[in-house]
Design a protein around this motif. Structure first.
Motif, mmCIF file in Angstrom:
data_model
loop_
_atom_site.group_PDB
_atom_site.id
_atom_site.type_symbol
_atom_site.label_atom_id
_atom_site.label_comp_id
_atom_site.label_asym_id
_atom_site.label_seq_id
_atom_site.Cartn_x
_atom_site.Cartn_y
_atom_site.Cartn_z
ATOM 1 N N THR A 1 0.855 -1.185 0.000
ATOM 2 C CA THR A 1 0.000 0.000 0.000
ATOM 3 C C THR A 1 0.895 1.240 0.000
ATOM 4 O OG1 THR A 1 -0.192 0.432 2.383
ATOM 5 C CG2 THR A 1 -1.617 -1.313 1.462
ATOM 6 N N ASN A 2 0.269 2.393 -0.011
ATOM 7 C CA ASN A 2 1.037 3.629 0.065
ATOM 8 C C ASN A 2 1.580 3.868 1.472
ATOM 9 O OD1 ASN A 2 -1.690 3.992 0.843
ATOM 10 N ND2 ASN A 2 -1.536 6.208 0.547
ATOM 11 N N LYS A 3 1.252 3.014 2.454
ATOM 12 C CA LYS A 3 1.690 3.210 3.832
ATOM 13 C C LYS A 3 2.448 2.030 4.437
ATOM 14 C CE LYS A 3 -2.229 6.206 4.718
ATOM 15 N NZ LYS A 3 -1.884 7.425 5.405
ATOM 16 N N ARG A 4 2.199 0.789 3.943
ATOM 17 C CA ARG A 4 2.769 -0.393 4.588
ATOM 18 C C ARG A 4 2.696 -1.611 3.680
ATOM 19 N NH1 ARG A 4 -2.360 -2.404 8.154
ATOM 20 N NH2 ARG A 4 -3.901 -1.397 6.837
ATOM 21 N N LEU A 5 3.324 -2.676 4.153
ATOM 22 C CA LEU A 5 3.238 -3.979 3.521
ATOM 23 C C LEU A 5 2.276 -4.818 4.355
ATOM 24 C CD1 LEU A 5 4.145 -6.355 1.682
ATOM 25 C CD2 LEU A 5 6.115 -6.632 3.202
ATOM 26 N N ILE A 6 1.304 -5.429 3.703
ATOM 27 C CA ILE A 6 0.364 -6.319 4.383
ATOM 28 C C ILE A 6 0.579 -7.712 3.802
ATOM 29 C CG2 ILE A 6 -2.043 -6.882 4.853
ATOM 30 C CD1 ILE A 6 -2.696 -3.899 4.337
ATOM 31 N N LEU A 7 0.871 -8.670 4.681
ATOM 32 C CA LEU A 7 1.011 -10.063 4.256
ATOM 33 C C LEU A 7 -0.228 -10.820 4.701
ATOM 34 C CD1 LEU A 7 4.716 -10.760 5.227
ATOM 35 C CD2 LEU A 7 3.798 -10.148 2.996
ATOM 36 N N VAL A 8 -0.906 -11.432 3.764
ATOM 37 C CA VAL A 8 -2.092 -12.230 4.053
ATOM 38 C C VAL A 8 -1.662 -13.686 3.985
ATOM 39 C CG1 VAL A 8 -4.462 -12.755 3.413
ATOM 40 C CG2 VAL A 8 -3.539 -10.456 2.980
ATOM 41 N N ASP A 9 -1.660 -14.345 5.129
ATOM 42 C CA ASP A 9 -1.196 -15.725 5.252
ATOM 43 C C ASP A 9 -2.413 -16.636 5.416
ATOM 44 O OD1 ASP A 9 0.213 -18.053 5.725
ATOM 45 O OD2 ASP A 9 0.970 -17.439 7.681
ATOM 46 N N VAL A 10 -2.658 -17.464 4.411
ATOM 47 C CA VAL A 10 -3.763 -18.415 4.461
ATOM 48 C C VAL A 10 -3.277 -19.639 5.221
ATOM 49 C CG1 VAL A 10 -5.347 -19.822 3.100
ATOM 50 C CG2 VAL A 10 -4.653 -17.569 2.267
ATOM 51 N N GLN A 11 -4.013 -20.027 6.263
ATOM 52 C CA GLN A 11 -3.576 -21.116 7.137
ATOM 53 C C GLN A 11 -4.593 -22.248 7.139
ATOM 54 O OE1 GLN A 11 -3.050 -19.131 10.885
ATOM 55 N NE2 GLN A 11 -1.190 -18.107 10.218
ATOM 56 N N GLY A 12 -4.112 -23.429 7.480
ATOM 57 C CA GLY A 12 -4.991 -24.588 7.599
ATOM 58 C C GLY A 12 -5.289 -25.232 6.272
ATOM 59 N N ILE A 13 -5.782 -26.438 6.347
ATOM 60 C CA ILE A 13 -6.103 -27.201 5.143
ATOM 61 C C ILE A 13 -7.249 -26.554 4.376
ATOM 62 C CG2 ILE A 13 -6.976 -29.415 4.305
ATOM 63 C CD1 ILE A 13 -5.465 -30.702 6.662
ATOM 64 N N SER A 14 -8.245 -26.072 5.095
ATOM 65 C CA SER A 14 -9.415 -25.483 4.434
ATOM 66 C C SER A 14 -9.150 -24.076 3.931
ATOM 67 C CB SER A 14 -10.599 -25.455 5.401
ATOM 68 O OG SER A 14 -10.363 -24.536 6.451
ATOM 69 N N GLY A 15 -8.143 -23.414 4.474
ATOM 70 C CA GLY A 15 -7.845 -22.048 4.063
ATOM 71 C C GLY A 15 -8.796 -21.016 4.634
ATOM 72 N N ARG A 16 -9.578 -21.404 5.613
ATOM 73 C CA ARG A 16 -10.550 -20.477 6.202
ATOM 74 C C ARG A 16 -9.909 -19.537 7.215
ATOM 75 N NH1 ARG A 16 -15.612 -24.505 7.259
ATOM 76 N NH2 ARG A 16 -15.953 -25.029 5.078
ATOM 77 N N GLN A 17 -8.807 -19.987 7.796
ATOM 78 C CA GLN A 17 -8.147 -19.154 8.796
ATOM 79 C C GLN A 17 -7.108 -18.282 8.094
ATOM 80 O OE1 GLN A 17 -6.032 -21.299 11.841
ATOM 81 N NE2 GLN A 17 -6.242 -19.610 13.269
ATOM 82 N N LEU A 18 -7.182 -16.977 8.348
ATOM 83 C CA LEU A 18 -6.281 -16.017 7.730
ATOM 84 C C LEU A 18 -5.548 -15.234 8.799
ATOM 85 C CD1 LEU A 18 -8.724 -14.547 5.059
ATOM 86 C CD2 LEU A 18 -6.981 -16.288 4.689
#
Length: 125
Positions: free
Chosen positions: A47-64
């Motif tokens: 972004t214009n202000k920071r880095l955001i890392l979105v980490d998909v966790q778990g087998i189902s991918g529901r937990q972020l």
């Protein structure tokens, strides 16, 4: 979706709009997503202000997990390219005074140099 190569925010690309629609709740007032990269199941948002890392966790991918890193807190970073027996590349980011870096792996289909280029342009301002 695969890898999204950086596109200038002024182009209004479909990918940039998709990132904005998906991750708008994470953004502060006046913050915009300039570039995004999808690596495996994870996403790098610059972004214009920071880095955001979105980490998909778990087998189902529901937990972020959403990790927010202000550019000013990134003290250094490195890229390790893949070899003949290990084709994966790796990006390592040191945050604040942490001695252990955050590590993210990239397949050979993803150009880790593009991510490094965007990171360098934000951190080295």
């Amino acid at each position: 979706m695969g890898f999204f190569s950086g596109v200038d925010k002024n182009t209004g690309s479909a990918e940039t709009k998709k990132f904005h629609n998906t991750y708008a709740p994470l953004l502060a007032d006046g913050e915009i997503i300039e570039v995004g990269f999808v690596v495996f199941r994870d996403t790098f948002l610059f972004t214009n202000k920071r880095l955001i890392l979105v980490d998909v966790q778990g087998i189902s991918g529901r937990q972020l997990e959403y990790l927010s890193i202000p550019y000013s807190k990134i003290t250094r970073f490195s890229v390790r390219t893949g070899g003949a027996f290990d084709p994966e590349a790796e990006l390592r980011i040191w945050i604040g005074s942490d001695s252990i870096p955050l590590e993210k792996k990239f397949t050979k289909e993803v150009n880790v140099y593009e991510v490094q280029k965007v990171l360098a342009s934000r951190v080295l301002k």
